[in-house]
Design a protein around this motif. Structure first.
Motif, PDB file in Angstrom:
ATOM      1  N   ASP A  96       0.819  -1.210   0.000  1.00 13.59           N
ATOM      2  CA  ASP A  96       0.000   0.000   0.000  1.00 13.59           C
ATOM      3  C   ASP A  96       0.853   1.261   0.000  1.00 13.59           C
ATOM      4  OD1 ASP A  96      -2.274  -1.494  -0.057  1.00 13.59           O
ATOM      5  OD2 ASP A  96      -2.719  -1.302   2.077  1.00 13.59           O
ATOM      6  N   GLU A  97       2.036   1.190   0.592  1.00 17.15           N
ATOM      7  CA  GLU A  97       2.913   2.354   0.663  1.00 17.15           C
ATOM      8  C   GLU A  97       3.372   2.775  -0.740  1.00 17.15           C
ATOM      9  OE1 GLU A  97       6.142   1.541   3.266  1.00 17.15           O
ATOM     10  OE2 GLU A  97       4.883   1.072   4.986  1.00 17.15           O
ATOM     11  N   VAL A  98       3.844   1.815  -1.521  1.00 19.75           N
ATOM     12  CA  VAL A  98       4.322   2.147  -2.859  1.00 19.75           C
ATOM     13  C   VAL A  98       3.165   2.499  -3.785  1.00 19.75           C
ATOM     14  CG1 VAL A  98       4.333  -0.216  -3.750  1.00 19.75           C
ATOM     15  CG2 VAL A  98       5.922   1.447  -4.698  1.00 19.75           C
ATOM     16  N   LEU A  99       2.007   1.863  -3.587  1.00 18.13           N
ATOM     17  CA  LEU A  99       0.839   2.174  -4.415  1.00 18.13           C
ATOM     18  C   LEU A  99       0.335   3.587  -4.149  1.00 18.13           C
ATOM     19  CD1 LEU A  99      -1.063  -1.229  -4.247  1.00 18.13           C
ATOM     20  CD2 LEU A  99      -0.051  -0.189  -6.295  1.00 18.13           C
ATOM     21  N   SER A 100       0.416   4.024  -2.901  1.00 19.78           N
ATOM     22  CA  SER A 100       0.025   5.388  -2.555  1.00 19.78           C
ATOM     23  C   SER A 100       0.953   6.403  -3.219  1.00 19.78           C
ATOM     24  CB  SER A 100       0.051   5.559  -1.030  1.00 19.78           C
ATOM     25  OG  SER A 100      -0.226   6.892  -0.683  1.00 19.78           O
ATOM     26  N   THR A 101       2.243   6.113  -3.192  1.00 19.55           N
ATOM     27  CA  THR A 101       3.219   6.990  -3.848  1.00 19.55           C
ATOM     28  C   THR A 101       3.010   6.983  -5.358  1.00 19.55           C
ATOM     29  OG1 THR A 101       4.809   6.464  -2.103  1.00 19.55           O
ATOM     30  CG2 THR A 101       5.675   7.487  -4.094  1.00 19.55           C
ATOM     31  N   LEU A 102       2.735   5.810  -5.905  1.00 21.19           N
ATOM     32  CA  LEU A 102       2.496   5.683  -7.339  1.00 21.19           C
ATOM     33  C   LEU A 102       1.258   6.469  -7.761  1.00 21.19           C
ATOM     34  CD1 LEU A 102       3.704   4.325  -9.835  1.00 21.19           C
ATOM     35  CD2 LEU A 102       2.277   2.337  -9.366  1.00 21.19           C
ATOM     36  N   SER A 103       0.270   6.520  -6.888  1.00 29.90           N
ATOM     37  CA  SER A 103      -0.935   7.294  -7.174  1.00 29.90           C
ATOM     38  C   SER A 103      -0.608   8.770  -7.347  1.00 29.90           C
ATOM     39  CB  SER A 103      -1.948   7.102  -6.037  1.00 29.90           C
ATOM     40  OG  SER A 103      -3.091   7.902  -6.244  1.00 29.90           O
ATOM     41  N   ALA A 104       0.258   9.301  -6.480  1.00 32.89           N
ATOM     42  CA  ALA A 104       0.681  10.704  -6.595  1.00 32.89           C
ATOM     43  C   ALA A 104       1.467  10.928  -7.887  1.00 32.89           C
ATOM     44  CB  ALA A 104       1.527  11.089  -5.386  1.00 32.89           C
ATOM     45  N   ILE A 105       2.313   9.968  -8.240  1.00 27.81           N
ATOM     46  CA  ILE A 105       3.103  10.073  -9.467  1.00 27.81           C
ATOM     47  C   ILE A 105       2.200  10.136 -10.691  1.00 27.81           C
ATOM     48  CG2 ILE A 105       4.689   8.771 -10.975  1.00 27.81           C
ATOM     49  CD1 ILE A 105       6.054   7.778  -8.389  1.00 27.81           C
ATOM     50  N   ILE A 106       1.158   9.316 -10.701  1.00 27.81           N
ATOM     51  CA  ILE A 106       0.232   9.293 -11.836  1.00 27.81           C
ATOM     52  C   ILE A 106      -0.491  10.626 -11.978  1.00 27.81           C
ATOM     53  CG2 ILE A 106      -1.957   8.283 -12.617  1.00 27.81           C
ATOM     54  CD1 ILE A 106      -0.871   5.574 -11.788  1.00 27.81           C
ATOM     55  N   LYS A 107      -0.793  11.276 -10.861  1.00 30.63           N
ATOM     56  CA  LYS A 107      -1.447  12.588 -10.923  1.00 30.63           C
ATOM     57  C   LYS A 107      -0.515  13.634 -11.544  1.00 30.63           C
ATOM     58  CE  LYS A 107      -4.656  11.760  -7.140  1.00 30.63           C
ATOM     59  NZ  LYS A 107      -5.020  12.042  -5.736  1.00 30.63           N
ATOM     60  N   PHE A 108       0.743  13.623 -11.152  1.00 29.38           N
ATOM     61  CA  PHE A 108       1.712  14.532 -11.767  1.00 29.38           C
ATOM     62  C   PHE A 108       1.838  14.240 -13.270  1.00 29.38           C
ATOM     63  CE2 PHE A 108       3.683  14.765  -7.383  1.00 29.38           C
ATOM     64  CZ  PHE A 108       3.322  16.085  -7.163  1.00 29.38           C
ATOM     65  N   SER A 109       1.875  12.958 -13.602  1.00 30.15           N
ATOM     66  CA  SER A 109       1.993  12.559 -15.008  1.00 30.15           C
ATOM     67  C   SER A 109       0.782  13.031 -15.806  1.00 30.15           C
ATOM     68  CB  SER A 109       2.128  11.037 -15.119  1.00 30.15           C
ATOM     69  OG  SER A 109       3.260  10.569 -14.410  1.00 30.15           O
ATOM     70  N   ALA A 110      -0.400  12.940 -15.205  1.00 27.54           N
ATOM     71  CA  ALA A 110      -1.622  13.382 -15.880  1.00 27.54           C
ATOM     72  C   ALA A 110      -1.581  14.872 -16.182  1.00 27.54           C
ATOM     73  CB  ALA A 110      -2.841  13.047 -15.016  1.00 27.54           C
ATOM     74  N   ALA A 111      -1.012  15.655 -15.271  1.00 26.33           N
ATOM     75  CA  ALA A 111      -0.898  17.102 -15.490  1.00 26.33           C
ATOM     76  C   ALA A 111      -0.017  17.402 -16.697  1.00 26.33           C
ATOM     77  CB  ALA A 111      -0.333  17.773 -14.239  1.00 26.33           C
ATOM     78  N   ILE A 112       1.092  16.680 -16.817  1.00 25.23           N
ATOM     79  CA  ILE A 112       1.997  16.889 -17.958  1.00 25.23           C
ATOM     80  C   ILE A 112       1.348  16.444 -19.257  1.00 25.23           C
ATOM     81  CG2 ILE A 112       4.197  16.160 -18.985  1.00 25.23           C
ATOM     82  CD1 ILE A 112       5.331  16.059 -16.132  1.00 25.23           C
ATOM     83  N   LEU A 113       0.670  15.303 -19.230  1.00 24.72           N
ATOM     84  CA  LEU A 113      -0.019  14.824 -20.432  1.00 24.72           C
ATOM     85  C   LEU A 113      -1.093  15.808 -20.876  1.00 24.72           C
ATOM     86  CD1 LEU A 113      -0.411  11.005 -19.678  1.00 24.72           C
ATOM     87  CD2 LEU A 113       1.097  12.060 -21.366  1.00 24.72           C
ATOM     88  N   LEU A 114      -1.791  16.409 -19.925  1.00 27.37           N
ATOM     89  CA  LEU A 114      -2.821  17.385 -20.279  1.00 27.37           C
ATOM     90  C   LEU A 114      -2.215  18.606 -20.950  1.00 27.37           C
ATOM     91  CD1 LEU A 114      -5.754  18.283 -20.261  1.00 27.37           C
ATOM     92  CD2 LEU A 114      -5.369  19.250 -17.982  1.00 27.37           C
ATOM     93  N   MET A 115      -1.055  19.066 -20.466  1.00 29.05           N
ATOM     94  CA  MET A 115      -0.378  20.191 -21.125  1.00 29.05           C
ATOM     95  C   MET A 115      -0.019  19.839 -22.562  1.00 29.05           C
ATOM     96  SD  MET A 115       2.068  22.134 -18.369  1.00 29.05           S
ATOM     97  CE  MET A 115       3.167  20.746 -18.098  1.00 29.05           C
ATOM     98  N   TYR A 116       0.449  18.615 -22.763  1.00 29.44           N
ATOM     99  CA  TYR A 116       0.778  18.165 -24.117  1.00 29.44           C
ATOM    100  C   TYR A 116      -0.462  18.147 -25.010  1.00 29.44           C
ATOM    101  CZ  TYR A 116       5.632  16.717 -23.277  1.00 29.44           C
ATOM    102  OH  TYR A 116       6.976  16.697 -23.039  1.00 29.44           O
ATOM    103  N   MET A 117      -1.579  17.642 -24.471  1.00 31.28           N
ATOM    104  CA  MET A 117      -2.814  17.585 -25.254  1.00 31.28           C
ATOM    105  C   MET A 117      -3.301  18.981 -25.632  1.00 31.28           C
ATOM    106  SD  MET A 117      -4.950  14.592 -23.275  1.00 31.28           S
ATOM    107  CE  MET A 117      -4.251  12.961 -23.028  1.00 31.28           C
ATOM    108  N   MET A 118      -3.202  19.911 -24.693  1.00 27.10           N
ATOM    109  CA  MET A 118      -3.635  21.276 -24.964  1.00 27.10           C
ATOM    110  C   MET A 118      -2.732  21.933 -26.006  1.00 27.10           C
ATOM    111  SD  MET A 118      -4.838  22.576 -21.161  1.00 27.10           S
ATOM    112  CE  MET A 118      -5.893  23.906 -21.753  1.00 27.10           C
ATOM    113  N   GLU A 119      -1.467  21.592 -25.967  1.00 26.42           N
ATOM    114  CA  GLU A 119      -0.547  22.133 -26.976  1.00 26.42           C
ATOM    115  C   GLU A 119      -0.826  21.533 -28.348  1.00 26.42           C
ATOM    116  OE1 GLU A 119       4.180  23.231 -27.480  1.00 26.42           O
ATOM    117  OE2 GLU A 119       3.558  21.941 -25.827  1.00 26.42           O
ATOM    118  N   LEU A 120      -1.114  20.240 -28.385  1.00 23.96           N
ATOM    119  CA  LEU A 120      -1.474  19.594 -29.650  1.00 23.96           C
ATOM    120  C   LEU A 120      -2.729  20.231 -30.254  1.00 23.96           C
ATOM    121  CD1 LEU A 120      -0.931  15.796 -28.880  1.00 23.96           C
ATOM    122  CD2 LEU A 120       0.271  17.117 -30.621  1.00 23.96           C
TER     123      LEU A 120
END
Length: 256
Positions: A96-120
């Motif tokens: 659960d510890e690593v999954l919780s950290t991974l959840s935060a990482i995915i949120k950061f990744s989603a923010a970057i992907l959204l910037m890319y989509m908006m630029e596209l």
């Protein structure tokens, strides 16, 4: 230690993709970014004579994107880096510890992907093919993670997206090139961005390779996915290194 560890795909789905909190975040994120992009444009329009002097709307859009990317990547870099190190290199007693950290990482990744989509979506007037291909491949890889939610897909995709944060100084340089063209700091920031960019690309390839092949014999690893992700990383790294030519030409224009 996620770098060489794995989870069953059912755990990935149930923990990371079936949580309603993630959908709330994904829904609110575009609302937040639509406000940020508009505010950056308004602020530049009121404070920068160089920005006002830009006649083509397509070039103003590019400046806004570079500004937002510089701000967002710089602000999330420390926490994103901390979570990446904790998830990939620290040994955890509980999953659960690593999954919780991974959840935060995915949120950061989603923010970057959204910037890319908006630029596209917004750079349709003067599209730069190399940017379009790079952003499309990155966003498509994000879709593949949802389509094939396995450990190797999640951790390799997150590594590739994490390394986008090292481009923050590159975007600072591109912003300064347009807004502060006469500043002595402009060519220095572009050079610094090029150095960091160039150094971190091979590190990205090594980290993805370790994540993809370090536990290749594990029962939860899908071998074709590991190979595909590594090949995609090679393509992305090549494209990214190719963009150094563009940054170099901009730097040359700054020092003339």
């Amino acid at each position: 230690q996620l770098l060489f560890g794995t989870f069953p795909s059912t755990v990935i789905v149930e923990t990371l993709f079936e949580d309603i909190a993630h959908f709330r975040f994904v829904y609110l994120l575009p609302l937040l970014f639509s406000f940020i992009y508009a505010m950056v444009h308004k602020i530049l329009q009121k404070t920068s004579t160089e920005y006002i002097a830009i006649k083509q709307s397509s070039k103003k859009i590019v400046v806004v994107h570079h500004t937002v990317e510089a701000l967002v990547l710089t602000s999330i870099f420390p926490v994103y880096t901390y979570n990446m190190i904790i998830a990939n290199f620290q040994v955890h007693e509980e999953a659960d510890e690593v999954l919780s950290t991974l959840s935060a990482i995915i949120k950061f990744s989603a923010a970057i992907l959204l910037m890319y989509m908006m630029e596209l979506a917004s750079r349709f007037e003067e599209p730069r093919l190399i940017i379009i291909v790079h952003h499309f491949l990155t966003c498509f890889d994000g879709f593949l993670v949802i389509q094939f939610p396995t450990t190797v897909m999640v951790k390799t995709a997150c590594i590739m997206i994490y390394f986008v944060t090292f481009e923050a100084l590159t975007f600072v340089g591109l912003f300064m090139y347009r807004i502060f063209p006469g500043s002595k700091l402009t060519p220095k920031s572009i050079v610094a961005g090029m150095i960091i960019f160039g150094i971190t690309r091979p590190l990205q390839l090594l980290w993805v390779g370790a994540a993809a092949f370090g536990s290749l014999n594990d029962e939860h690893i899908v071998k074709w996915q590991a190979i595909m992700q590594f090949c995609l990383c090679c393509i992305m790294t090549t494209i990214q290194l190719w963009t150094l030519k563009i940054h170099y030409s901009i730097w040359r224009r700054c020092i003339r």
